[in-house]
Design a protein around this motif. Structure first.
Motif, mmCIF file in Angstrom:
data_model
loop_
_atom_site.group_PDB
_atom_site.id
_atom_site.type_symbol
_atom_site.label_atom_id
_atom_site.label_comp_id
_atom_site.label_asym_id
_atom_site.label_seq_id
_atom_site.Cartn_x
_atom_site.Cartn_y
_atom_site.Cartn_z
ATOM 1 N N PRO A 202 -34.024 0.399 4.997
ATOM 2 C CA PRO A 202 -34.246 1.620 5.776
ATOM 3 C C PRO A 202 -35.429 1.445 6.721
ATOM 4 O O PRO A 202 -36.218 0.504 6.597
ATOM 5 N N SER A 203 -35.574 2.363 7.645
ATOM 6 C CA SER A 203 -36.738 2.346 8.534
ATOM 7 C C SER A 203 -38.008 2.647 7.747
ATOM 8 O O SER A 203 -39.052 2.000 7.944
ATOM 9 N N THR A 240 -28.294 -5.814 7.658
ATOM 10 C CA THR A 240 -27.865 -4.771 8.578
ATOM 11 C C THR A 240 -29.016 -3.796 8.762
ATOM 12 O O THR A 240 -29.918 -3.708 7.921
ATOM 13 N N CYS A 241 -28.981 -3.059 9.862
ATOM 14 C CA CYS A 241 -30.118 -2.207 10.204
ATOM 15 C C CYS A 241 -29.650 -1.040 11.062
ATOM 16 O O CYS A 241 -28.749 -1.194 11.890
ATOM 17 N N HIS A 242 -30.276 0.114 10.859
ATOM 18 C CA HIS A 242 -29.985 1.311 11.643
ATOM 19 C C HIS A 242 -31.264 1.894 12.229
ATOM 20 O O HIS A 242 -31.347 3.089 12.502
ATOM 21 N N THR A 243 -32.264 1.042 12.417
ATOM 22 C CA THR A 243 -33.569 1.489 12.913
ATOM 23 C C THR A 243 -33.590 1.495 14.433
ATOM 24 O O THR A 243 -33.312 0.461 15.057
ATOM 25 N N PRO A 244 -33.906 2.631 15.067
ATOM 26 C CA PRO A 244 -33.990 2.667 16.536
ATOM 27 C C PRO A 244 -34.970 1.616 17.055
ATOM 28 O O PRO A 244 -36.033 1.411 16.482
ATOM 29 N N GLY A 245 -34.571 0.945 18.127
ATOM 30 C CA GLY A 245 -35.428 -0.067 18.715
ATOM 31 C C GLY A 245 -35.188 -1.473 18.204
ATOM 32 O O GLY A 245 -35.712 -2.438 18.770
#
Length: 292
Positions: A202-203, A240-245
């Motif tokens: 997670p972020s 995998t990643c869902h962090t903006p930027g």
């Protein structure tokens, strides 16, 4: 998805209040949920939204509500996933609007299953931030021995429930409630090594003892620990990643910095997408995986 009959992204786009949303079918249930990636996009099937069994609304992701309440529609609801002999994931609505199933991961579950299934021996797989267990069950279905780690005790219980739903209660899976980095450090001290690592960090987050997690600060060190845990027999690495930027190039760079010196080729990377039957694509995170 044509190859996943129990799931469909029906439509996505901005509602009358200017907020992005997505309309999805899980099994027989149609849900209407927020979707920032759909901001500014025009809905293509406006009449379809009336079919939603439930809708999640809130000013922020953490203070919304499901209408009607999940107890009226969620119990016993499940989604069949065509991986191996078939997995079954239960719908578990949360106060943050999640439902415990992340359909954008289907392509990774299938890739992972296909890769792990090529080996004659059962590989040892470490799944960090395992949440409700989709990746864990896909790996176990391919014959792997999996260690599932998540800092949330309720999430680990949901993953165990999904294993039971999938007829995999007796599969060789270890369920661990622990901070990811702390667990990896202890495994290194125990000389307990792995062949593969899966992680979807997670972020932001906290471990069970209040350990603070910040992706951009903490991911490089965690990947170094994973590198050391797989140094002797690394066969697969998936992040995998869902962090903006953080896009595909950035996530690939994280993996390259940690493991490329020991690999024959750099990791492949790209964007995760969900597609409607008409072919409209909704961006849903990024991935980096090795081997490509």
């Amino acid at each position: 998805m044509a190859d996943w009959p129990d799931y469909e992204l029906i439509d996505f786009g901005t509602d009358g209040l200017g907020r992005g949303r997505r309309l999805e079918r899980f099994g027989t249930l149609v849900l209407d949920r927020p979707c920032p990636a759909a901001d500014g996009v025009t809905k293509q099937r406006p009449d379809a939204w009336a079919a939603a069994v439930a809708r999640y609304d809130g000013a922020r992701a953490t203070d919304g509500v499901w209408k009607p309440a999940p107890k009226k529609w969620a119990p016993a609801a499940a989604c069949r996933v065509p991986i191996g002999q078939g997995l079954t994931l239960g719908l578990t609505p949360t106060p943050a609007g999640q439902i415990g199933i992340f359909p954008e991961q289907f392509i990774n579950w299938r890739w992972m299953y296909d890769r792990l299934n090529r080996y004659e021996r059962p590989l040892r797989v470490l799944n960090l931030f395992g949440y409700t267990g989709g990746s864990t069950l896909a790996a176990a279905a391919a014959g792997a021995q999996v260690t599932h780690v998540d800092a949330s005790k309720p999430s680990v219980q949901l993953a165990r429930d999904n294993a039971e739903r999938s007829g995999m209660a007796a599969a060789p899976i270890r369920w661990i409630v622990e901070d990811a980095a702390a667990y990896c450090q202890r495994e290194l001290k125990r000389a307990s090594f792995y062949d593969a690592v899966i992680l979807d960090p997670p972020s932001y987050g906290h471990g069970p003892k209040g350990e603070a997690w910040r992706l951009e600060r903490d991911l490089p060190r965690l990947l170094e620990l994973c590198r050391d845990l797989t140094a002797a027999s690394r066969c697969l690495f998936l992040a995998t990643c869902h962090t903006p930027g953080i896009g595909p190039a950035e996530l690939s760079a994280y993996l390259s910095d940690a493991i490329v010196g020991d690999c024959s080729a750099p990791p492949a990377s790209g964007r995760l997408w969900l597609s409607t039957p008409e072919g409209r694509r909704l961006e849903s995170g990024v991935f980096a995986r090795w081997p490509s």
